[in-house]
Write a protein that holds these residues in place. Structure first.
Motif, mmCIF file in Angstrom:
data_model
loop_
_atom_site.group_PDB
_atom_site.id
_atom_site.type_symbol
_atom_site.label_atom_id
_atom_site.label_comp_id
_atom_site.label_asym_id
_atom_site.label_seq_id
_atom_site.Cartn_x
_atom_site.Cartn_y
_atom_site.Cartn_z
ATOM 1 N N CYS A 300 0.811 -1.221 0.000
ATOM 2 C CA CYS A 300 0.000 0.000 0.000
ATOM 3 C C CYS A 300 0.842 1.267 0.000
ATOM 4 N N VAL A 301 2.079 1.195 -0.507
ATOM 5 C CA VAL A 301 2.948 2.370 -0.561
ATOM 6 C C VAL A 301 3.556 2.464 -1.946
ATOM 7 N N GLY A 302 3.646 3.690 -2.454
ATOM 8 C CA GLY A 302 4.217 3.927 -3.772
ATOM 9 C C GLY A 302 4.946 5.252 -3.812
ATOM 10 N N LEU A 303 5.318 5.686 -5.017
ATOM 11 C CA LEU A 303 6.147 6.869 -5.199
ATOM 12 C C LEU A 303 5.428 7.909 -6.037
ATOM 13 N N SER A 304 5.614 9.156 -5.654
ATOM 14 C CA SER A 304 5.017 10.274 -6.374
ATOM 15 C C SER A 304 6.077 11.363 -6.527
ATOM 16 N N GLY A 305 6.674 11.449 -7.707
ATOM 17 C CA GLY A 305 7.762 12.408 -7.906
ATOM 18 C C GLY A 305 7.323 13.838 -7.680
ATOM 19 N N THR A 306 6.081 14.165 -8.060
ATOM 20 C CA THR A 306 5.543 15.520 -7.932
ATOM 21 C C THR A 306 6.435 16.527 -8.664
ATOM 22 N N TYR A 307 7.111 16.067 -9.713
ATOM 23 C CA TYR A 307 7.964 16.957 -10.487
ATOM 24 C C TYR A 307 7.129 17.872 -11.365
ATOM 25 N N ASP A 308 7.693 19.019 -11.672
ATOM 26 C CA ASP A 308 7.044 20.052 -12.488
ATOM 27 C C ASP A 308 5.729 20.519 -11.884
ATOM 28 N N SER A 309 5.661 20.483 -10.556
ATOM 29 C CA SER A 309 4.485 20.982 -9.848
ATOM 30 C C SER A 309 4.763 22.298 -9.140
ATOM 31 N N GLY A 310 5.990 22.801 -9.255
ATOM 32 C CA GLY A 310 6.377 24.015 -8.551
ATOM 33 C C GLY A 310 6.960 23.767 -7.180
ATOM 34 N N ALA A 311 7.020 22.508 -6.747
ATOM 35 C CA ALA A 311 7.545 22.178 -5.424
ATOM 36 C C ALA A 311 9.064 22.045 -5.452
ATOM 37 N N ALA A 312 9.704 22.343 -4.314
ATOM 38 C CA ALA A 312 11.133 22.080 -4.154
ATOM 39 C C ALA A 312 11.322 20.615 -3.801
ATOM 40 N N HIS A 313 12.440 20.040 -4.224
ATOM 41 C CA HIS A 313 12.660 18.609 -4.048
ATOM 42 C C HIS A 313 13.892 18.334 -3.201
ATOM 43 N N PRO A 314 13.956 17.171 -2.563
ATOM 44 C CA PRO A 314 15.093 16.844 -1.712
ATOM 45 C C PRO A 314 16.401 16.758 -2.508
ATOM 46 N N GLN A 315 17.499 16.907 -1.776
ATOM 47 C CA GLN A 315 18.816 16.755 -2.375
ATOM 48 C C GLN A 315 18.944 15.363 -3.005
ATOM 49 N N ASP A 316 19.567 15.296 -4.164
ATOM 50 C CA ASP A 316 19.764 14.076 -4.947
ATOM 51 C C ASP A 316 18.489 13.569 -5.607
ATOM 52 N N LEU A 317 17.371 14.301 -5.427
ATOM 53 C CA LEU A 317 16.121 13.946 -6.110
ATOM 54 C C LEU A 317 15.555 15.184 -6.810
ATOM 55 N N PRO A 318 16.383 15.919 -7.571
ATOM 56 C CA PRO A 318 15.931 17.197 -8.113
ATOM 57 C C PRO A 318 14.984 17.077 -9.296
ATOM 58 N N ASP A 319 14.993 15.924 -9.965
ATOM 59 C CA ASP A 319 14.160 15.760 -11.146
ATOM 60 C C ASP A 319 13.904 14.270 -11.350
ATOM 61 N N ALA A 320 13.287 13.912 -12.472
ATOM 62 C CA ALA A 320 12.846 12.537 -12.695
ATOM 63 C C ALA A 320 13.984 11.540 -12.840
ATOM 64 N N SER A 321 15.222 12.002 -12.893
ATOM 65 C CA SER A 321 16.362 11.084 -13.029
ATOM 66 C C SER A 321 16.832 10.508 -11.701
ATOM 67 N N GLY A 322 16.300 10.982 -10.579
ATOM 68 C CA GLY A 322 16.893 10.672 -9.288
ATOM 69 C C GLY A 322 16.424 9.413 -8.597
ATOM 70 N N TYR A 323 15.459 8.692 -9.168
ATOM 71 C CA TYR A 323 14.900 7.529 -8.465
ATOM 72 C C TYR A 323 15.943 6.484 -8.049
ATOM 73 N N PRO A 324 16.975 6.188 -8.847
ATOM 74 C CA PRO A 324 17.953 5.191 -8.388
ATOM 75 C C PRO A 324 18.601 5.543 -7.054
ATOM 76 N N HIS A 325 18.780 6.827 -6.753
ATOM 77 C CA HIS A 325 19.332 7.217 -5.458
ATOM 78 C C HIS A 325 18.430 6.756 -4.322
ATOM 79 N N LEU A 326 17.127 6.939 -4.501
ATOM 80 C CA LEU A 326 16.179 6.555 -3.455
ATOM 81 C C LEU A 326 16.116 5.044 -3.290
ATOM 82 N N ILE A 327 16.081 4.308 -4.395
ATOM 83 C CA ILE A 327 16.017 2.854 -4.303
ATOM 84 C C ILE A 327 17.284 2.310 -3.661
ATOM 85 N N ALA A 328 18.432 2.897 -3.976
ATOM 86 C CA ALA A 328 19.680 2.465 -3.345
ATOM 87 C C ALA A 328 19.642 2.689 -1.838
ATOM 88 N N GLU A 329 19.084 3.818 -1.409
ATOM 89 C CA GLU A 329 18.958 4.084 0.030
ATOM 90 C C GLU A 329 18.063 3.044 0.706
#
Length: 378
Positions: A300-329
């Protein structure tokens, strides 16, 4: 242009998905926790990350690209577009296989303009996908999403749209569904936005959404509305941009009791990668994912990049390319590969399949609703 399916096959055989003309994703760096076990070798974490995402790419639960593209005089998603967070090279680098494209409207738009503005955004999405047939493909159910992935395309699903787009009409709801809408956010209207939860007409909207196969999005809804929709809906619900309120007191985040209830009803909490809702680092996002998984369950858990919504994003997750960083963590934290495959891909597929199954069953029991807001709430 080479077919993406050939590129994907060649990349998997080489042990990664990187394009030859782009730098590979930076290898994650981990610091040993005090008193804890040493982390895995970085190279092994990266290898496992790439292998997992090759088999189970990310199904991103919310992307604001349609509205962002409306602000640009010209764009090229295939070559890369620096003015936005999402383009084809970054989707490939981030191992994204499917995305929900939001039809969210600008702030301050008059209520009577909402229907037309939503149709304009829907038309824009269809146009953009047609412009990039080697990279993107429209999808309307789980099977089409899998077909797009198998052909090396990113599946694009329509939604969430805002409830105001219905103009308080179930007929417009059905028309939007016929045009491809698959998710509707139940906030911002007289029948779904009040502090007392759904009205009688709001409940009828949910039943009709179940009947035709439109998923309810409860992110940003007041707690009474969330509870009532969880009771009324026969299909699983989504929270397309909600994290854990216990870790970060944002109004769109869910309290622990609702996370537990969401898990009990087999809904899906898509945790947003935004600094405001989850925190400034990859570790903060992972903390929210840990918390939601513990309360709602791994299915019951998933991922929502929320990119191009005007929101600021965490370090190492600035855009749609960053998912491997999160999965590695998450691998470093001990998440199993089956749980990660549910997080990235499987849970979204389950909810899409459940929406179709519920709709087929409901259509055998009842026809289109003719109720109006005047009849039920007047």
């Amino acid at each position: 242009m080479a077919d993406l399916q050939d590129e994907l096959r060649a990349a998997v055989e080489m042990g990664g998905l990187d394009r030859p003309d782009r730098q590979p994703v930076k290898e994650p760096e981990f610091v040993t926790d005090a008193g804890g076990e040493a982390p895995e070798v970085n190279g092994d974490v990266l290898r496992r990350t790439h292998a997992l995402l090759a088999a189970h790419p990310v199904a991103d639960g919310y992307n604001g690209l349609p509205q962002a593209l409306r602000q640009l005089p010209w764009y090229d998603l295939e070559l890369g577009e620096g003015a936005i967070d999402t383009d084809v090279p970054r989707l490939r680098e981030g191992r994204v296989g499917a995305m929900f494209w939001s039809l969210r409207l600008p702030e301050g738009l008059a209520e009577e303009q909402a229907v037309g503005a939503t149709l304009d955004l829907l038309d824009l999405v269809q146009t953009v996908v047609r412009e990039y047939p080697e990279s993107l493909r429209m999808a309307y159910n789980a099977a089409q999403t899998i077909d797009a992935r198998n052909c090396g395309r990113v599946a694009v699903l329509l939604g969430p749209a805002e409830a105001g787009a219905l103009g308080d009409s179930l007929g417009i709801l059905r028309a939007l569904h016929a045009l491809g809408l698959r998710v509707l956010t139940l906030t911002g209207t007289s029948w779904a936005g009040g502090g007392n939860g759904l009205t009688r007409f709001g409940e009828e909207v949910v039943r009709e959404m179940n009947r035709i196969g439109v998923l309810a999005d409860l992110s940003g809804a007041c707690d009474p509305t969330v509870r009532r929709v969880l009771t009324v809906s026969r299909a699983p619900v989504l929270c397309t941009r909600s994290a854990a309120r216990a870790l970060r007191p944002h109004p769109a985040n869910l309290p622990d009791d609702l996370l537990t209830r969401l898990g009990a009803t087999k809904g899906l909490c898509l945790v947003p990668l935004t600094a405001e809702q989850t925190g400034p680092s990859v570790r903060d996002v992972a903390d929210h994912l840990d918390h939601v998984r513990a309360l709602a369950g791994p299915e019951c858990v998933g991922l929502s990049g929320t990119y191009d919504s005007g929101a600021a994003h965490p370090q190492d997750l600035p855009d749609a390319s960053g998912y491997p960083h999160l999965i590695a963590e998450l691998l470093h934290r001990g998440w199993s590969e089956p749980d990660l495959s549910l997080l990235t891909w499987g849970n979204v597929q389950r909810v899409l399949r459940a929406a179709d199954f519920t709709a087929k069953a409901a259509q055998q029991r009842r026809g289109p609703s003719t109720a109006s807001i005047a009849q039920l709430d007047g």
